[in-house]
Design an enzyme around this catalytic site. Structure first.
Site, PDB file in Angstrom:
ATOM      1  N   SER A 138     -18.446 -54.550  94.867  1.00 60.25           N
ATOM      2  CA  SER A 138     -19.735 -53.877  94.910  1.00 60.25           C
ATOM      3  C   SER A 138     -20.409 -54.003  96.262  1.00 60.25           C
ATOM      4  O   SER A 138     -20.541 -55.096  96.804  1.00 60.25           O
ATOM      5  CB  SER A 138     -20.669 -54.450  93.843  1.00 60.25           C
ATOM      6  N   CYS A 139     -20.880 -52.878  96.792  1.00 65.41           N
ATOM      7  CA  CYS A 139     -21.619 -52.869  98.062  1.00 65.41           C
ATOM      8  C   CYS A 139     -22.869 -53.727  97.972  1.00 65.41           C
ATOM      9  O   CYS A 139     -23.157 -54.534  98.846  1.00 65.41           O
ATOM     10  CB  CYS A 139     -21.976 -51.421  98.417  1.00 65.41           C
TER      11      CYS A 139
END
Length: 266
Positions: A138-139
């Site tokens: 996940s960014c």
């Protein structure tokens, strides 16, 4: 002058197609640069160009939650596009911003977002280092030195790419966030998922949470327009997609972003 376009809500493949179409159209027809704002319907997990969908994405959970999926043309990690304003900036050659290196142009354009948050009454700033505490697909769980934080928590994530046509930068400005939904999108062991959710609560936030008042798409849209005008020194003129841009976008949607070849190529 920049064109300012609100394209409303589209699915993931069409949103990526429109972003690329705007850049191609500028290069081909000499139209002005564009600041575009939009949303995803249904909520969509976008993965970075270099990520593996099969290795990282939990498609069973996506289906259960009713989420869409698409691969971005830009790098970086996965982003769940839900309660956010998504923006894109497309600038074709020749342009003075394209004379900057990628990181300098990224920071320069991102200052418009920081200014927008200031106009809303918040204090936003660039992260000064890459987060080494957590490794996640996940960014938003893994802030880097180029992300925008408020009170130590990430509220904006962006990515930029360049090609023969010019520059595309796009990103997510969160006005609300559901931490648990983010981590349900990925193939994780349950203990790892629970750990990342707890870490995420300390690293991810939204404008509504940090400003301590309700903020929505329209609020961010207006302040982003003002912030970008101030930083770029350019007038934002409200516009719509042209016939040519729509034709390019539909072609990219059909033959690229809505295909298995593109979305599962790694």
């Amino acid at each position: 002058m920049y064109r300012f376009i609100d394209t409303g809500k589209n699915n993931g493949a069409m949103n990526m197609a429109i972003d690329e179409a705007l850049l191609i159209a500028q290069a081909n027809f000499g139209t002005p640069p564009v600041l575009r704002v939009y949303q995803f319907e249904p909520p969509t997990l976008s993965i970075g160009y270099f990520q593996s969908a099969n290795k990282e994405v939990d498609f069973e959970n996506l289906k259960i939650m009713g989420f869409d999926f698409v691969r971005r043309p830009t790098g970086g990690r996965a982003v769940l596009h839900d309660k956010e304003l998504t923006y894109s900036i497309t600038i074709a050659y020749p342009n003075k911003i394209l004379e900057m290196n990628l990181l300098d142009s990224f920071h320069f354009l991102s200052k418009g977002i920081i200014r927008a948050i200031e106009i809303m009454g918040g204090n936003a700033y660039f992260s000064q280092s890459e987060d080494k505490e957590v490794s996640s697909p996940s960014c938003f769980a893994s802030p880097t030195f180029s992300d925008i934080l408020m009170n130590g928590k990430k509220v904006v994530g962006s990515a930029q790419m360049r090609n023969k046509f010019g520059l595309l930068q796009h990103g997510s400005i969160l006005y609300k966030v559901d931490i648990e939904s983010i981590f349900k999108c990925f193939k994780l062991e349950e203990k790892q998922r629970e750990r990342l959710i707890e870490i995420g609560k300390h690293k991810i936030s939204s404008l509504s949470d940090e400003l301590r008042r309700e903020v929505g798409f329209k609020d961010i849209k207006e302040t982003l327009k003002k912030g970008m005008e101030e930083v770029l020194g350019e007038k934002m003129v409200e516009s719509n997609l042209t016939k040519e841009e729509l034709e390019i976008a539909y072609d990219l949607y059909k033959n690229k972003y809505n295909t298995l070849e593109w979305n599962f190529m790694k």
